[in-house]
Design a protein around this motif. Structure first.
Motif: not given
Lengths: 196, 196
Positions: B110-113, B117-118, B120, B128-129, B132, B159-160, B163, B167
């Protein structure tokens, strides 16, 4: 009688540097999985044996690239001392972000999963600790901490925040419209928290 | 006359759920690259056609797994309201970390490259929203912000930081001896910064 060996050593060093630049080109273009002896030989227009003789294996190439990238990152974040301590810290974080966004494959190589940094006894881990020490020093210059341990905790917390910011930005999954401006918000939050 | 169709619909729903659980097993075991129609069919002991009929493609499987993972993460961080607002926020962040460390492949999905989610405009981005929004609500409950935009900036900054913490921990490259204790330090820094 002494000149030829010196000349030969210089030439060998230059060849190694050229091969490493070629490896970096492959890394930037195709990611770390693509950095093989064969791919680097092709990019450098030399025989695979030439690459093999200097780097031995794909792992040897990855370690050399990680060392090179960590040195570049250290240089990027080691901001001149002619700024006030807190602004120097902020500028260093901005340079970190710029480096990560400009060189995503290099950044993933050193700080992504499978990073050679994971081996704490490696020379790469030493180079990683050197980057961390620069960050700690920048933070120590505008905060008061009781112990070295506390300073390391603060530096790790800051690194987590900026690492998370840039990886979310790289993945294109941020929830705010302007992640450059959000990064300044992260720096506000960190400096407020560090000086609270 | 009406019973068989109802029974058939229920059965179909149960088959879909079983296939999704099988896909999650493949994801957890072998990572997202391994989640193929064929691998899921093998894990679920059904024909590839059965998987294809419900998910169409590898992308269909990935989207369904991302939706499932985001729902699990939302549930994990939606801490009961019987805690004081700031402690509720901190517990939510701890649950986020636990979820990421327990389910690294789901988290990377869900949150990697390459995260779905990319995109939008996708249903995954909506999910994802929603996660958030839970985080924003927790932060809004103990901070005073001027605008919704400011709250979103704070939530993105938080979140940053969390996250980045998880990671770095997952990659095994942290620079402090106890990353659980460092995570508490991150939460101190964030709550101090948010209430400064």
């Amino acid at each position: 009688m002494s000149t030829p060996p010196v000349r030969r050593r210089t030439a060998s060093h230059e060849v190694s540097a050229a091969l490493l630049r070629a490896a970096e080109t492959v890394l930037d273009r195709d990611g770390s999985d693509a950095v093989t002896i064969r791919a680097v030989a092709l990019a450098a227009e030399v025989s695979p044996t030439s690459v093999y003789n200097r780097f031995q294996s794909k792992d040897g190439l990855i370690v050399a690239l990680a060392m090179r990238t960590l040195a570049q990152l250290a240089e990027a974040i080691d901001v001149p001392v002619d700024l006030a301590p807190q602004e120097r810290f902020r500028q260093s974080c901005r340079n970190y972000r710029d480096f990560a966004l400009r060189h995503p494959a290099r950044y993933a190589l050193i700080f992504g999963s499978g990073s050679p940094l994971e081996d704490q006894s490696s020379e790469v881990a030493d180079a990683g600790r050197a980057v961390f020490t620069i960050l700690s020093g920048l933070i120590g210059a505008f905060t008061t901490v009781a112990t070295e341990r506390d300073l390391a905790e603060s530096a790790q917390a800051v690194w987590s925040a900026i690492h998370g910011s840039v990886t979310i930005e790289q993945a294109g999954i941020g929830q705010t419209p302007d992640l450059g401006s959000t990064f300044e918000h992260v720096l506000d939050l960190l400096t407020d928290g560090l000086t609270a």
